[in-house]
Design a protein around this motif. Structure first.
Motif, mmCIF file in Angstrom:
data_model
loop_
_atom_site.group_PDB
_atom_site.id
_atom_site.type_symbol
_atom_site.label_atom_id
_atom_site.label_comp_id
_atom_site.label_asym_id
_atom_site.label_seq_id
_atom_site.Cartn_x
_atom_site.Cartn_y
_atom_site.Cartn_z
ATOM 1 N N LEU A 1 -8.702 -56.257 0.858
ATOM 2 C CA LEU A 1 -8.983 -55.010 1.476
ATOM 3 C C LEU A 1 -10.496 -54.602 1.065
ATOM 4 N N ALA A 2 -10.944 -54.727 -0.182
ATOM 5 C CA ALA A 2 -12.111 -54.441 -0.773
ATOM 6 C C ALA A 2 -13.268 -55.217 -0.255
ATOM 7 N N PHE A 3 -13.087 -56.648 -0.105
ATOM 8 C CA PHE A 3 -13.932 -57.697 0.552
ATOM 9 C C PHE A 3 -13.755 -58.027 1.731
ATOM 10 N N ASP A 4 -13.511 -56.991 2.621
ATOM 11 C CA ASP A 4 -13.313 -57.439 4.217
ATOM 12 C C ASP A 4 -12.593 -58.625 4.579
ATOM 13 N N ASP A 5 -11.307 -58.569 3.947
ATOM 14 C CA ASP A 5 -10.543 -59.873 4.151
ATOM 15 C C ASP A 5 -11.058 -61.208 3.699
ATOM 16 N N PHE A 6 -12.078 -61.015 2.589
ATOM 17 C CA PHE A 6 -12.730 -62.282 2.295
ATOM 18 C C PHE A 6 -13.541 -62.945 3.565
ATOM 19 N N VAL B 1 -13.472 -66.531 -4.501
ATOM 20 C CA VAL B 1 -13.735 -65.194 -4.995
ATOM 21 C C VAL B 1 -12.666 -65.104 -5.950
ATOM 22 N N LEU B 2 -11.435 -65.168 -5.612
ATOM 23 C CA LEU B 2 -10.401 -64.969 -6.730
ATOM 24 C C LEU B 2 -10.438 -65.559 -7.961
ATOM 25 N N TYR C 1 -2.487 -64.034 -13.296
ATOM 26 C CA TYR C 1 -1.389 -63.224 -12.980
ATOM 27 C C TYR C 1 -2.162 -61.810 -12.727
ATOM 28 N N THR C 2 -2.884 -61.375 -13.302
ATOM 29 C CA THR C 2 -3.665 -60.230 -13.137
ATOM 30 C C THR C 2 -4.521 -60.168 -11.678
ATOM 31 N N ILE C 3 -5.051 -61.208 -11.541
ATOM 32 C CA ILE C 3 -5.763 -61.751 -10.250
ATOM 33 C C ILE C 3 -4.696 -61.300 -9.170
ATOM 34 N N LEU C 4 -3.578 -62.226 -9.124
ATOM 35 C CA LEU C 4 -2.731 -62.194 -8.202
ATOM 36 C C LEU C 4 -2.063 -60.970 -7.884
ATOM 37 N N LYS C 5 -1.591 -60.062 -8.770
ATOM 38 C CA LYS C 5 -1.071 -58.833 -8.753
ATOM 39 C C LYS C 5 -2.273 -57.826 -7.865
ATOM 40 N N LYS C 6 -3.599 -58.259 -7.860
ATOM 41 C CA LYS C 6 -4.480 -57.100 -7.306
ATOM 42 C C LYS C 6 -5.116 -58.176 -5.816
ATOM 43 N N ARG C 7 -4.506 -59.086 -5.673
ATOM 44 C CA ARG C 7 -4.798 -59.948 -4.505
ATOM 45 C C ARG C 7 -5.424 -58.937 -2.977
ATOM 46 N N GLU C 8 -4.170 -58.389 -2.819
ATOM 47 C CA GLU C 8 -4.236 -57.549 -1.825
ATOM 48 C C GLU C 8 -5.480 -56.353 -1.809
ATOM 49 N N ASN C 9 -5.662 -55.748 -2.921
ATOM 50 C CA ASN C 9 -6.675 -55.169 -3.165
ATOM 51 C C ASN C 9 -7.822 -55.562 -2.962
ATOM 52 N N PHE C 10 -8.171 -56.739 -3.469
ATOM 53 C CA PHE C 10 -9.413 -57.664 -3.249
ATOM 54 C C PHE C 10 -9.553 -57.771 -1.626
ATOM 55 N N HIS D 1 -16.695 -49.012 -7.995
ATOM 56 C CA HIS D 1 -15.836 -47.649 -8.292
ATOM 57 C C HIS D 1 -14.286 -47.843 -7.573
ATOM 58 N N ASN D 2 -13.821 -49.159 -7.199
ATOM 59 C CA ASN D 2 -12.890 -49.444 -6.758
ATOM 60 C C ASN D 2 -11.719 -49.678 -7.664
ATOM 61 N N PRO D 3 -10.737 -48.885 -8.105
ATOM 62 C CA PRO D 3 -9.683 -49.224 -9.232
ATOM 63 C C PRO D 3 -8.863 -50.292 -9.035
ATOM 64 N N GLY D 4 -8.778 -50.971 -7.685
ATOM 65 C CA GLY D 4 -7.918 -51.783 -7.240
ATOM 66 C C GLY D 4 -8.037 -53.065 -7.387
ATOM 67 N N ILE D 5 -9.567 -53.366 -7.891
ATOM 68 C CA ILE D 5 -10.071 -54.765 -8.324
ATOM 69 C C ILE D 5 -10.537 -54.763 -9.558
ATOM 70 N N ILE D 6 -11.148 -55.886 -10.257
ATOM 71 C CA ILE D 6 -11.894 -56.044 -11.352
ATOM 72 C C ILE D 6 -13.245 -55.557 -11.118
ATOM 73 N N ARG D 7 -13.497 -54.370 -11.763
ATOM 74 C CA ARG D 7 -14.687 -53.732 -11.665
ATOM 75 C C ARG D 7 -15.880 -54.396 -12.469
ATOM 76 N N ASN D 8 -16.178 -55.521 -12.315
ATOM 77 C CA ASN D 8 -17.137 -56.272 -12.921
ATOM 78 C C ASN D 8 -18.461 -56.437 -12.284
ATOM 79 N N ARG D 9 -19.584 -55.787 -12.549
ATOM 80 C CA ARG D 9 -20.881 -55.678 -11.733
ATOM 81 C C ARG D 9 -21.253 -57.175 -11.685
ATOM 82 N N LEU D 10 -21.293 -57.848 -12.422
ATOM 83 C CA LEU D 10 -21.826 -59.582 -12.409
ATOM 84 C C LEU D 10 -20.833 -60.111 -11.529
ATOM 85 N N LYS D 11 -19.848 -60.138 -11.430
ATOM 86 C CA LYS D 11 -18.789 -60.690 -10.392
ATOM 87 C C LYS D 11 -18.803 -60.396 -9.107
#
Length: 186
Positions: free
Chosen positions: A60-65, A38-39, A49-58, A83-93
């Motif tokens: 939470l958003a994705f039910d603990d993966f 996922v990450l 680095y962008t993803i690593l900084k948001k890892r905890e948000n991911f 609409h979750n500002p804590g993750i990368i909001r890319n619909r295709l991803k």
């Protein structure tokens, strides 16, 4: 005396901790392998680095993966993620993550575990490279090409050869720590 590390992780303590404790260490648990799928798929086109900084948000958003839960996500849930500002909001991803969770379950059914499947590409043991500098570390390999091709054939999305190679590095399928890095011989 300061430890010698791969130079890519010099940015800050978050990067160093990831490098020292996770990157390149073999992972065999399906749950952790899925987390990195996922990450890494969200990282495509961005910095790690962008993803690593948001890892905890991911997380939470994705039910603990939890890939079983993710495979059942509704269109309402995917819209919520958009609409979750804590993750990368890319619909295709986001849609690819739901799709990949379903494909992950199919591979588990076929092979018993996803780990058995993915590690078979390296005969069950890490490939050890000997890079002197970051320039010596490839972005892809014949194995990542083959794995990405097989994943695509199985219906996975956003997992091209470069992303797959990064996944292989993150999960220890390949050890690309520089030869003078202290973690290399742990």
């Amino acid at each position: 005396m300061e430890k010698i590390r791969c130079t890519w992780c010099d940015k800050d303590d978050l990067y160093r901790a990831y490098h020292d404790n996770e990157w390149g260490k073999p992972v065999y648990k399906d749950e952790t392998i899925f987390e990195f799928l996922v990450l890494e798929s969200f990282q495509a086109g961005l910095s790690w680095y962008t993803i690593l900084k948001k890892r905890e948000n991911f997380k939470l958003a994705f039910d603990d993966f939890n890939y079983r839960k993710i495979a059942e996500y509704s269109s309402e849930k995917t819209e919520e993620l958009m609409h979750n500002p804590g993750i990368i909001r890319n619909r295709l991803k986001i849609l690819a993550t739901v799709n990949n969770a379903k494909r992950f379950l199919e591979v588990q059914k076929e092979f018993g575990t996803f780990s058995e499947y993915i590690w078979s590409f390296v005969n069950g043991k890490p490939l050890i490279n000997h890079p002197q500098t970051l320039k010596d570390v490839p972005a892809t390999s014949e194995i990542s090409d083959a794995l990405a091709k097989d994943l695509k054939k199985r219906g996975f999305k956003f997992l091209g050869s470069t992303v797959v190679y990064a996944h292989m590095q993150a999960t220890g399928m390949v050890n690309d720590h520089l030869v003078d890095c202290w973690v290399r011989n742990q």
